[in-house]
Design a protein around this motif. Structure first.
Motif, mmCIF file in Angstrom:
data_model
loop_
_atom_site.group_PDB
_atom_site.id
_atom_site.type_symbol
_atom_site.label_atom_id
_atom_site.label_comp_id
_atom_site.label_asym_id
_atom_site.label_seq_id
_atom_site.Cartn_x
_atom_site.Cartn_y
_atom_site.Cartn_z
ATOM 1 N N ASP A 11 13.552 -9.079 8.588
ATOM 2 C CA ASP A 11 13.955 -7.980 7.716
ATOM 3 C C ASP A 11 12.753 -7.520 6.899
ATOM 4 N N ASP A 13 12.476 -5.243 4.944
ATOM 5 C CA ASP A 13 12.883 -4.690 3.649
ATOM 6 C C ASP A 13 13.548 -5.748 2.765
ATOM 7 N N ARG A 16 13.224 -5.747 -1.208
ATOM 8 C CA ARG A 16 13.753 -4.664 -2.045
ATOM 9 C C ARG A 16 15.082 -5.090 -2.658
ATOM 10 N N ASP A 272 7.413 -8.938 7.915
ATOM 11 C CA ASP A 272 8.270 -9.284 6.771
ATOM 12 C C ASP A 272 7.518 -9.833 5.574
ATOM 13 N N THR A 274 5.386 -9.409 1.831
ATOM 14 C CA THR A 274 5.516 -8.543 0.662
ATOM 15 C C THR A 274 4.451 -8.875 -0.372
ATOM 16 N N ASN A 296 4.044 3.921 1.265
ATOM 17 C CA ASN A 296 4.171 2.712 2.066
ATOM 18 C C ASN A 296 2.828 2.080 2.404
ATOM 19 N N HIS A 300 4.028 -3.438 -2.484
ATOM 20 C CA HIS A 300 5.465 -3.247 -2.322
ATOM 21 C C HIS A 300 6.155 -3.044 -3.669
ATOM 22 N N TRP A 333 8.501 0.940 -6.437
ATOM 23 C CA TRP A 333 9.546 -0.066 -6.660
ATOM 24 C C TRP A 333 9.124 -1.004 -7.780
ATOM 25 N N LYS A 471 19.867 -2.294 -3.953
ATOM 26 C CA LYS A 471 19.047 -1.198 -3.435
ATOM 27 C C LYS A 471 19.458 0.188 -3.908
#
Length: 550
Positions: A11, A13, A16, A272, A274, A296, A300, A333, A471
């Motif tokens: 994953d 993401d 997040r 995956d 971060t 992007n 992150h 973020w 999210k």
């Protein structure tokens, strides 16, 4: 390296909205009786962290170090300090964490090293050696004083005279922590190779210490003074003259963006992974977060000290912070925390009662962004008192007694009550165990469904069950000093969140629509169905909008 047997689903993401648990290894669990926590101790206690329901752990530095700043003065980047164990222990830790469904972030300190690092030993030896330009060196002014007015966060000038090179070197922290010169491409390349080493070893990402300190102004311009009314204590305690300057030139330079892009590109070579950056910036923290995380191709996520400061966390203040984040960090973020290894524990800092502690925990778990919890926070630990003669932190020794340093939040984790050291060690701990913490030990709270620990478990599970909390968007409904409410929305689902931040029953404005209380939240009080409904003291309320209604 051990072969990982991960239960983690791919994953990219995952970070997040994730909940990340910070482990300060010196104080988590000692496995060999020397009074200092270690990697084997962390492995032993990982089931506790997994049972909390968090997504990842962040481990503070464990690299070889003289420990003048307790690991944030790194003397070698590709190894483990013997007091913490070995690289084999680290591999075992990664493997065990992944077995338990936990990702692992490590704390990379790239802005500075220890003065005992071999790079600095070579750099200071002459002005023409291969690493002469790996650190920030400058000549004295004609009168022998430092090159400019830059100050150290730990007090005094940010410049230290070196009699061997007959120059000053820059140190934003201790004099024994010289700053690397990232304007030198060779330094950047070496730091990226260090990151690659740990990524290849299996880490899931990095917490980047003082990420906005990587570059300095090449011209070494003086920082301008800051107006007294603009000073705050987010980056340094109020007794520190560091707060008297507007730090325009000693950090947060535009050249950092290109380096962060290189670091992100490296991380993107691995699945995956971060990054979360620590932004030490009192005046422009949120703007830096936005700049470092938009798009992007940069970091992150980032965090600043908006909720780590002494500012009273009224509903008005928190709403202002969240709305600023909505407006400023809209393309990036944010990551949020109340406590960590650098600040007074928030239970003490904000003077929270047990009911207040829980409603603020629920608030943290409900806001937009990722979340960091600090070890012991799930137990409701308070700041420990550490007598001056037992103090370890050089920061506290410098500014005692008005600022007592960071040791009070770094005391050992209490695991059991019936032991003078709380089950942390069989020897004398490096910092004293607070006696009042024994009453909140993991063993005391574990089987109590009404405990603070149980509350954190339930609230983390509640957040995980609602993608809107992890999210979704956030829109403020109502904010005052004693209350805060907002709507989280994601993929067609809307969740109304209301928090009574006072000891009195207060009235709330309900948003339009038909709502039903979400009984999965660890609160029993409910708002009535009419406008201006009441919520009891120190309670939160969560409601889902009925499908088909607007």
């Amino acid at each position: 390296m051990l072969e990982a047997r991960s239960v983690l689903a791919p994953d990219p993401d995952w970070w997040r909205g994730a909940v990340i648990y910070q482990i300060y290894p010196r104080s988590f669990q000692d496995s060999n009786g020397d009074g200092i926590g270690d990697l084997a101790g962390i492995i032993h206690r990982l089931p506790h962290v997994a049972d909390l329901g968090v997504d990842a752990i962040w481990i503070s530095p464990f690299f070889p170090s003289p420990m003048l700043d307790f690991g944030y003065d790194v003397s070698a980047y590709r190894d483990v300090d013997p007091m913490f164990g070995t690289l084999g222990d680290f591999d075992a830790l990664i493997n065990r964490a992944h077995e338990l469904g936990l990702r692992v972030l490590i704390d990379l300190v790239l802005s500075h090293t220890s003065e005992s690092h071999r790079w600095f030993t070579e750099s200071r030896s002459s002005r023409d050696n291969p690493r002469a330009d790996w650190y920030v060196w400058a000549d004295a002014k004609p009168d022998g004083t430092p090159p400019n007015n830059w100050l150290s966060i730990f007090g005094g000038s940010a410049w230290e005279w070196d009699g061997e090179r007959m120059q000053y070197y820059l140190h934003n922290f201790l004099a024994e922590q010289p700053d690397l010169n990232l304007h030198n491409p060779e330094v950047q390349d070496e730091l990226l190779e260090i990151a690659r080493f740990w990524l290849t070893r299996g880490v899931d990402g990095f917490r980047l210490d003082t990420v906005n300190f990587y570059f300095h102004d090449r011209a070494l311009r003086d920082n301008p003074p800051l107006r007294p009314e603009d000073r705050n204590d987010r980056t340094a305690p109020s007794v520190n003259p560091y707060n008297f300057q507007d730090h325009l030139y000693d950090k947060t330079q535009p050249e950092n963006i290109a380096f962060l892009k290189r670091l992100r590109a490296l991380c993107d070579e691995f699945p995956d992974r971060t990054t979360v950056g620590e932004v030490g910036e009192s005046q422009r923290g949120m703007e830096v977060q936005a700049e470092y995380t938009k798009g992007n191709d940069r970091l992150h996520m980032c965090y600043d000290f908006a909720l780590l400061s002494n500012a009273e966390p009224t509903g008005t203040y928190v709403a202002e912070v969240l709305e600023r984040a909505n407006d400023i960090v809209s393309e990036g973020w944010a990551c949020w925390a109340y406590s960590n290894h650098d600040v007074v524990r928030h239970t003490t800092r904000w003077g929270l009662s047990e009911p207040a502690l829980r409603v603020y925990a629920a608030l943290l778990m409900s806001i937009r962004g990722s979340i960091c919890l600090y070890q012991g926070e799930e137990l409701g630990l308070t700041e420990a008192y550490v007598a001056f003669e037992e103090l370890q932190d050089p920061y506290g020794k410098r500014f005692w007694p008005k600022f007592k340093g960071r040791d009070g939040c770094r005391t050992p984790m209490p695991w059991i009550r019936d032991n003078q050291y709380g089950g942390f060690t069989d020897g004398k701990p490096w910092l004293p165990v607070a006696m009042e913490h024994l009453q909140r030990a993991v063993g005391v709270q574990w089987d109590d469904p009404g405990s603070t620990l149980a509350f954190y478990q339930k609230m983390i599970a509640f957040r995980a069950a609602h993608p809107a909390l992890a999210k979704g968007t956030l829109d403020i409904v109502e904010a005052a000093d004693d209350r805060l409410s907002f709507i989280r929305a994601h993929d067609g689902t809307r969740l109304f969140c209301a928090f009574n931040l006072s000891g009195e029953t207060i009235s709330f404005t309900r948003p339009e629509g038909t709502w039903r209380q979400d009984k999965g939240a660890p609160f029993t009080a409910g708002l009535h169905n009419d406008i201006g409904a009441e919520l009891p003291a120190w309670q939160a309320f969560f409601a889902i909008e009925e499908q088909g209604d607007t």
